[in-house]
Write a protein that holds these residues in place. Structure first.
Motif, mmCIF file in Angstrom:
data_model
loop_
_atom_site.group_PDB
_atom_site.id
_atom_site.type_symbol
_atom_site.label_atom_id
_atom_site.label_comp_id
_atom_site.label_asym_id
_atom_site.label_seq_id
_atom_site.Cartn_x
_atom_site.Cartn_y
_atom_site.Cartn_z
ATOM 1 N N PRO A 264 12.698 11.121 51.886
ATOM 2 C CA PRO A 264 13.354 10.784 50.672
ATOM 3 C C PRO A 264 12.172 10.601 49.590
ATOM 4 C CG PRO A 264 14.762 9.594 52.218
ATOM 5 C CD PRO A 264 13.209 10.251 52.238
ATOM 6 N N LEU A 265 11.935 10.480 47.802
ATOM 7 C CA LEU A 265 11.611 10.102 46.976
ATOM 8 C C LEU A 265 11.835 9.196 45.967
ATOM 9 C CD1 LEU A 265 9.672 13.565 45.521
ATOM 10 C CD2 LEU A 265 8.736 11.803 46.849
ATOM 11 N N ASP A 266 11.577 7.950 46.030
ATOM 12 C CA ASP A 266 11.900 6.764 44.831
ATOM 13 C C ASP A 266 11.170 7.078 43.428
ATOM 14 O OD1 ASP A 266 12.769 4.284 43.749
ATOM 15 O OD2 ASP A 266 11.340 3.066 44.364
ATOM 16 N N LEU A 267 12.268 7.728 43.095
ATOM 17 C CA LEU A 267 12.278 8.168 41.486
ATOM 18 C C LEU A 267 13.137 7.897 40.414
ATOM 19 C CD1 LEU A 267 12.371 11.830 42.051
ATOM 20 C CD2 LEU A 267 10.022 10.830 41.888
ATOM 21 N N THR A 268 12.019 7.699 39.328
ATOM 22 C CA THR A 268 12.963 6.543 38.022
ATOM 23 C C THR A 268 13.975 7.595 37.654
ATOM 24 O OG1 THR A 268 11.538 8.055 36.858
ATOM 25 C CG2 THR A 268 10.854 5.416 37.750
ATOM 26 N N TYR B 159 9.919 14.948 18.887
ATOM 27 C CA TYR B 159 8.486 14.768 19.549
ATOM 28 C C TYR B 159 8.348 14.082 18.999
ATOM 29 C CZ TYR B 159 4.429 15.734 21.603
ATOM 30 O OH TYR B 159 3.069 15.079 22.161
ATOM 31 N N SER B 160 8.363 12.753 19.404
ATOM 32 C CA SER B 160 6.764 11.669 18.162
ATOM 33 C C SER B 160 5.379 12.014 18.463
ATOM 34 C CB SER B 160 7.809 10.148 18.657
ATOM 35 O OG SER B 160 7.345 10.469 20.259
ATOM 36 N N PHE B 161 4.995 12.787 18.805
ATOM 37 C CA PHE B 161 3.733 13.241 18.919
ATOM 38 C C PHE B 161 2.966 11.859 20.001
ATOM 39 C CE2 PHE B 161 4.492 15.052 14.555
ATOM 40 C CZ PHE B 161 4.587 16.817 15.332
ATOM 41 N N ASP B 162 4.232 11.465 20.794
ATOM 42 C CA ASP B 162 3.526 10.512 21.718
ATOM 43 C C ASP B 162 2.873 11.602 23.038
ATOM 44 O OD1 ASP B 162 2.860 8.117 23.035
ATOM 45 O OD2 ASP B 162 4.729 7.631 23.524
ATOM 46 N N ASP B 163 1.561 12.143 23.157
ATOM 47 C CA ASP B 163 1.598 12.548 24.009
ATOM 48 C C ASP B 163 1.242 11.910 25.687
ATOM 49 O OD1 ASP B 163 1.642 14.744 22.636
ATOM 50 O OD2 ASP B 163 -0.953 15.071 22.885
ATOM 51 N N ASN B 164 0.695 10.434 25.192
ATOM 52 C CA ASN B 164 0.542 9.561 26.330
ATOM 53 C C ASN B 164 2.179 9.277 27.011
ATOM 54 O OD1 ASN B 164 -1.276 8.190 28.024
ATOM 55 N ND2 ASN B 164 0.495 6.239 27.463
ATOM 56 N N ASN B 165 3.115 9.350 26.672
ATOM 57 C CA ASN B 165 4.688 9.245 27.294
ATOM 58 C C ASN B 165 5.260 10.377 28.743
ATOM 59 O OD1 ASN B 165 7.036 7.400 28.065
ATOM 60 N ND2 ASN B 165 8.180 9.358 26.279
ATOM 61 N N ILE B 166 4.615 11.591 28.068
ATOM 62 C CA ILE B 166 4.538 12.660 28.631
ATOM 63 C C ILE B 166 3.202 12.366 30.233
ATOM 64 C CG2 ILE B 166 4.679 15.060 29.256
ATOM 65 C CD1 ILE B 166 6.143 15.158 25.745
ATOM 66 N N MET B 167 2.306 12.228 29.556
ATOM 67 C CA MET B 167 1.797 12.154 30.623
ATOM 68 C C MET B 167 1.437 11.666 31.822
ATOM 69 S SD MET B 167 -1.868 12.579 27.616
ATOM 70 C CE MET B 167 -3.026 12.659 28.508
ATOM 71 N N VAL B 168 2.300 10.156 30.455
ATOM 72 C CA VAL B 168 2.262 9.354 32.088
ATOM 73 C C VAL B 168 3.395 9.395 32.970
ATOM 74 C CG1 VAL B 168 2.891 6.407 32.300
ATOM 75 C CG2 VAL B 168 1.576 7.220 30.261
ATOM 76 N N HIS B 169 4.270 9.826 32.789
ATOM 77 C CA HIS B 169 5.592 9.738 33.780
ATOM 78 C C HIS B 169 5.343 11.728 34.286
ATOM 79 C CE1 HIS B 169 7.790 8.242 31.004
ATOM 80 N NE2 HIS B 169 9.449 7.889 31.838
ATOM 81 N N ILE B 170 4.151 13.085 33.837
ATOM 82 C CA ILE B 170 3.623 13.318 35.010
ATOM 83 C C ILE B 170 2.744 13.036 35.869
ATOM 84 C CG2 ILE B 170 2.166 15.186 34.752
ATOM 85 C CD1 ILE B 170 3.645 16.405 32.513
ATOM 86 N N ARG B 171 1.990 12.186 35.529
ATOM 87 C CA ARG B 171 0.750 11.453 36.306
ATOM 88 C C ARG B 171 1.892 10.561 37.532
ATOM 89 N NH1 ARG B 171 -2.552 8.816 32.738
ATOM 90 N NH2 ARG B 171 -1.326 7.363 32.870
ATOM 91 N N ARG B 172 2.961 9.865 36.943
ATOM 92 C CA ARG B 172 3.555 8.783 37.673
ATOM 93 C C ARG B 172 4.362 10.462 38.996
ATOM 94 N NH1 ARG B 172 5.753 4.678 34.322
ATOM 95 N NH2 ARG B 172 4.051 2.997 33.790
ATOM 96 N N LEU B 173 4.272 11.397 38.471
ATOM 97 C CA LEU B 173 5.205 11.785 39.290
ATOM 98 C C LEU B 173 4.748 13.154 40.316
ATOM 99 C CD1 LEU B 173 8.346 13.251 39.989
ATOM 100 C CD2 LEU B 173 8.265 14.755 38.072
ATOM 101 N N ARG B 174 3.753 13.338 39.816
ATOM 102 C CA ARG B 174 2.207 14.344 40.621
ATOM 103 C C ARG B 174 2.042 12.837 41.839
ATOM 104 N NH1 ARG B 174 -1.147 16.590 36.286
ATOM 105 N NH2 ARG B 174 -0.541 18.590 35.964
ATOM 106 N N LYS B 175 1.621 11.969 41.390
ATOM 107 C CA LYS B 175 1.619 10.713 42.992
ATOM 108 C C LYS B 175 2.949 10.686 43.644
ATOM 109 C CE LYS B 175 -1.562 7.610 39.895
ATOM 110 N NZ LYS B 175 -1.599 5.809 39.941
ATOM 111 N N LYS B 176 3.451 11.735 43.816
ATOM 112 C CA LYS B 176 5.195 11.270 44.327
ATOM 113 C C LYS B 176 5.227 12.917 44.837
ATOM 114 C CE LYS B 176 7.167 7.099 41.901
ATOM 115 N NZ LYS B 176 8.002 6.738 41.141
#
Length: 81
Positions: free
Chosen positions: A2-6, A38-55
């Motif tokens: 199992p994965l612990d995902l938000t 889209y609010s031009f906040d690339d950081n939000n998407i990048m952080v979520h993708i980075r966290r998901l990749r770690k999992k």
């Protein structure tokens, strides 16, 4: 295992898994997953993708599933090689 995902990580993974091989811009990902303008906040998407990749990736620094398409965005490669 199992994965612990938000909730957002889960939504992001489902979005990618439903669209294997298709390249999406950050704007398209944001609209589909966050269901908001889209609010031009690339950081939000990048952080979520980075966290998901770690999992989900064996080696998040060399991902096999969520791939960066430089200059465009991201795509999901559901093929196991």
């Amino acid at each position: 295992m199992p994965l612990d995902l938000t909730a957002k990580e889960f939504d992001l993974l489902v979005f990618f898994a439903q669209n294997p091989g298709r390249v999406f811009t950050k704007k398209q990902i944001y609209r589909a997953v966050w269901q908001d303008e889209y609010s031009f906040d690339d950081n939000n998407i990048m952080v979520h993708i980075r966290r998901l990749r770690k999992k989900i990736e064996d080696n998040p620094e060399n991902p096999k599933f969520i791939l960066t398409v430089w200059g465009v965005g991201y795509k999901f490669d559901g093929e196991t090689k």
